[in-house]
Each structure stands twice: as C-alpha cells, then as structure tokens.
Scaffold this motif. Structure first.
Motif, PDB file in Angstrom:
ATOM      1  N   ALA A 193       0.770  -1.051  -0.025  1.00 52.19           N
ATOM      2  CA  ALA A 193       0.058   0.080   0.152  1.00 52.19           C
ATOM      3  C   ALA A 193       0.803   1.269  -0.059  1.00 52.19           C
ATOM      4  O   ALA A 193       0.303   2.455   0.092  1.00 52.19           O
ATOM      5  CB  ALA A 193      -0.903   0.052   1.076  1.00 52.19           C
ATOM      6  N   THR A 194       2.313   1.158  -0.053  1.00 51.64           N
ATOM      7  CA  THR A 194       2.916   2.333   0.046  1.00 51.64           C
ATOM      8  C   THR A 194       2.878   3.240  -1.268  1.00 51.64           C
ATOM      9  O   THR A 194       3.046   4.469  -1.237  1.00 51.64           O
ATOM     10  CB  THR A 194       4.571   1.969   0.149  1.00 51.64           C
ATOM     11  OG1 THR A 194       4.857   0.756  -1.210  1.00 51.64           O
ATOM     12  CG2 THR A 194       4.807   1.252   1.370  1.00 51.64           C
ATOM     13  N   GLN A 195       2.564   2.497  -2.378  1.00 51.27           N
ATOM     14  CA  GLN A 195       2.449   3.349  -3.834  1.00 51.27           C
ATOM     15  C   GLN A 195       1.098   4.068  -3.555  1.00 51.27           C
ATOM     16  O   GLN A 195       1.174   5.249  -4.360  1.00 51.27           O
ATOM     17  CB  GLN A 195       2.482   2.529  -4.942  1.00 51.27           C
ATOM     18  CG  GLN A 195       3.618   1.684  -5.039  1.00 51.27           C
ATOM     19  CD  GLN A 195       4.841   2.668  -5.313  1.00 51.27           C
ATOM     20  OE1 GLN A 195       4.739   3.485  -6.041  1.00 51.27           O
ATOM     21  NE2 GLN A 195       6.199   2.004  -4.859  1.00 51.27           N
ATOM     22  N   LYS A 196       0.219   3.668  -2.952  1.00 50.09           N
ATOM     23  CA  LYS A 196      -1.154   4.626  -2.997  1.00 50.09           C
ATOM     24  C   LYS A 196      -1.122   5.612  -1.943  1.00 50.09           C
ATOM     25  O   LYS A 196      -2.117   6.217  -1.477  1.00 50.09           O
ATOM     26  CB  LYS A 196      -2.448   3.588  -2.995  1.00 50.09           C
ATOM     27  CG  LYS A 196      -2.379   2.691  -1.831  1.00 50.09           C
ATOM     28  CD  LYS A 196      -3.843   1.922  -1.928  1.00 50.09           C
ATOM     29  CE  LYS A 196      -4.034   1.012  -0.812  1.00 50.09           C
ATOM     30  NZ  LYS A 196      -5.141   0.303  -0.656  1.00 50.09           N
ATOM     31  N   PHE A 197      -0.250   5.695  -0.989  1.00 50.77           N
ATOM     32  CA  PHE A 197      -0.017   6.481   0.215  1.00 50.77           C
ATOM     33  C   PHE A 197      -0.218   7.936  -0.497  1.00 50.77           C
ATOM     34  O   PHE A 197       0.409   8.488  -1.293  1.00 50.77           O
ATOM     35  CB  PHE A 197       1.114   6.337   0.938  1.00 50.77           C
ATOM     36  CG  PHE A 197       1.350   7.250   2.253  1.00 50.77           C
ATOM     37  CD1 PHE A 197       0.387   7.448   3.367  1.00 50.77           C
ATOM     38  CD2 PHE A 197       2.057   8.319   1.849  1.00 50.77           C
ATOM     39  CE1 PHE A 197       0.424   8.335   4.214  1.00 50.77           C
ATOM     40  CE2 PHE A 197       2.192   9.470   3.019  1.00 50.77           C
ATOM     41  CZ  PHE A 197       1.406   9.367   4.083  1.00 50.77           C
ATOM     42  N   THR A 198      -1.059   8.752   0.301  1.00 50.36           N
ATOM     43  CA  THR A 198      -1.365  10.020   0.207  1.00 50.36           C
ATOM     44  C   THR A 198      -1.192  10.895   1.461  1.00 50.36           C
ATOM     45  O   THR A 198      -2.121  10.735   2.366  1.00 50.36           O
ATOM     46  CB  THR A 198      -2.565  10.490  -0.551  1.00 50.36           C
ATOM     47  OG1 THR A 198      -2.707   9.718  -1.853  1.00 50.36           O
ATOM     48  CG2 THR A 198      -2.851  12.020  -0.903  1.00 50.36           C
ATOM     49  N   ALA A 199      -0.314  12.128   1.593  1.00 52.41           N
ATOM     50  CA  ALA A 199      -0.277  12.533   2.969  1.00 52.41           C
ATOM     51  C   ALA A 199      -1.576  13.476   3.140  1.00 52.41           C
ATOM     52  O   ALA A 199      -1.883  14.198   2.160  1.00 52.41           O
ATOM     53  CB  ALA A 199       0.937  13.428   2.713  1.00 52.41           C
ATOM     54  N   PRO A 200      -1.849  13.428   4.362  1.00 52.77           N
ATOM     55  CA  PRO A 200      -3.095  14.268   4.600  1.00 52.77           C
ATOM     56  C   PRO A 200      -2.861  15.704   4.599  1.00 52.77           C
ATOM     57  O   PRO A 200      -1.817  15.943   4.911  1.00 52.77           O
ATOM     58  CB  PRO A 200      -3.676  13.967   5.832  1.00 52.77           C
ATOM     59  CG  PRO A 200      -2.348  13.166   6.557  1.00 52.77           C
ATOM     60  CD  PRO A 200      -1.685  12.466   5.342  1.00 52.77           C
ATOM     61  N   GLN A 201      -3.670  16.318   4.105  1.00 46.02           N
ATOM     62  CA  GLN A 201      -3.429  18.026   3.813  1.00 46.02           C
ATOM     63  C   GLN A 201      -3.950  18.487   5.218  1.00 46.02           C
ATOM     64  O   GLN A 201      -3.463  19.782   5.497  1.00 46.02           O
ATOM     65  CB  GLN A 201      -4.369  18.439   2.641  1.00 46.02           C
ATOM     66  CG  GLN A 201      -4.009  17.791   1.366  1.00 46.02           C
ATOM     67  CD  GLN A 201      -2.403  18.102   1.138  1.00 46.02           C
ATOM     68  OE1 GLN A 201      -1.932  19.422   1.065  1.00 46.02           O
ATOM     69  NE2 GLN A 201      -1.872  17.241   0.525  1.00 46.02           N
TER      70      GLN A 201
END
Length: 253
Positions: free
Chosen positions: A79-87
C-alpha cells in the motif's frame, strides 16, 4: 477575443489544479531510512509489535520548526504506492482505517524528542503497536498490529499548513508467527510405526495400572470403614457386659 474570454475560467481552473498538485508533490525529501532496533532487546519483534531506532537528528532542516508534528506512517508493504499525505490534521488516518486504506499515522512527536548529538548509553527506541488501551478511532493511536505483515514505515512532518517533509520508506518488516505443529507429509517409515506402537502399548499399560490402583484403593477404603466405625463401639460394649456378668456366674457355682 470572445473565445479567449470563454476559455479563461477553464484555464484558471487548470492552473489552480496544477498549483494544488504541485503543493502536494513538493514535500521535502529527507534521506533517512527507518531501521529496526539493532540493540539486543527483548520483544524487538513480536506477533503484534516491532521496535524502531529513533530518527535522532534527522529533522534539523530550516523548513521544519519545533512546533511541527512528526508522524510515523505505518503501511502494508503493498500500500505504499497509494499513500497520500493528509492535507489537514483532521484528515489523519487512524488505525480503524487500516483495513480499507492500508496505512495510518501514529506516534506523533516533535523534533525536540529526536535531538542530534553523540549517541548516549540510554536506549532510545520506538515500539510500534505497543498500546492496547487506546481506541482504534483515536488519532495517533498506537494499536497492536493486526497480522504478520509485511509492513513498511516512514516519518512524515506536518505543520498547520499541511505536509512539509518525509523520509524514505523502510524495508519490509515481518512479525513473528505462532508455530503450528503439523504432521510430516508423506508415508511413515517402519521405525516410526514401531515407536508409535510401543508408546501406545506403554500408555495402555499405564492406564490399566492406574485403574487397578484406583479400584484397590476404593475397595480397601470401603472394606475398612466398619472396623473403625460404630461396629467397634458395639464390640467394646459387648465385651464390657460379659466381663461384668462373669463374677455372678462364678459365685453361683
């Protein structure tokens, strides 16, 4: 000119979208890879936790302030490729989101807790999954990990304006698994069959001896009960009566 005026709102929207994307992709990269603790530590890897070295002295960049939050991102390896940092802090994923998203944030800290300088004798580690009391829906909860993994982690720096910097992803970490005893596949050898037969006979003999001992103990206990019970008192009274009546019989003769 009319065509240009009609396209200007669309162009502005595209520019804003590109600006947002640029902001989301402008995280400062910190060349640090989280590592498992190298110390000889009990519980370094368990069935639900693992222990990391503290990232000491890795957040001294000018763009990072003392008030910025430093989070640990825990993710499934796939799941590391789809990680999106929260804004925003309010959008921080929690352990309850782990099954769906594949990642969550935990162990919030500040760079004051990770100072640089020469190493000391104190053991400075981070244990992931060490809190069994917090709710999985609580932001920053460090709940025990749900399975053997593999997992990967990285550190994310966030300010009030959003994400600021991040480290590299760690290598894969697999937790310990409970060992399950299984019979060896394939046909059994003649020696194995003989050993099993001997053990079966010995077990049967042992059970028979134990059963005989129980029966003997029960029979002995039940047979000896009248001797020490009321019958003894009756026998003593009868003997006393015979002894008291004997003189009268002798006198009569």
């Amino acid at each position: 000119m009319g065509l240009d005026r009609g396209q200007s709102p669309l162009l502005m929207a595209l520019l804003l979208l590109l600006a947002c994307l640029q902001m989301g992709m402008s995280l400062e990269r910190i060349s640090y890879v989280p590592q498992l603790s190298s110390a000889t530590l009990a519980g370094r890897l368990t069935q639900s936790t693992f222990t990391l070295e503290q990232p000491r002295g890795q957040f001294s960049h000018p763009s990072i302030s003392d008030s910025d939050a430093i989070w640990l991102v825990v993710a499934h390896s796939n799941a590391t490729q789809k990680f999106t940092a929260p804004q925003k802090v309010e959008d921080t994923p929690v352990p309850a989101d782990f099954p769906q998203r594949g990642y969550y944030l935990t162990l919030r800290a500040s760079r004051a807790l990770y100072p640089g300088g020469p190493p000391s004798n104190q053991l400075r580690v981070l244990r992931v999954g060490n809190d069994t009391r917090c709710s999985p829906r609580t932001r920053g909860c460090n709940r025990p990990l749900p399975g053997p993994g593999p997992y990967r982690v990285k550190f994310l720096v966030m300010s009030d304006r959003g994400p600021m910097a991040e480290t590299e992803w760690s290598s894969e970490t697999r937790l310990q698994q409970a060992e399950v005893l299984q019979a060896a596949p394939g046909p059994q050898t003649a020696g194995t069959v003989v050993i099993i037969a001997i053990l079966s006979v010995l077990l049967a003999v042992l059970l028979a001896a134990l059963l005989a001992l129980l029966i003997f103990t029960w029979y002995d206990t039940c047979g000896s009960t009248p001797i020490s019970g009321p019958g003894e008192l009756v026998f003593v009274r009868k003997y006393d009566t015979h002894h008291m009546s004997r003189p009268s019989t002798v006198g009569g003769s």
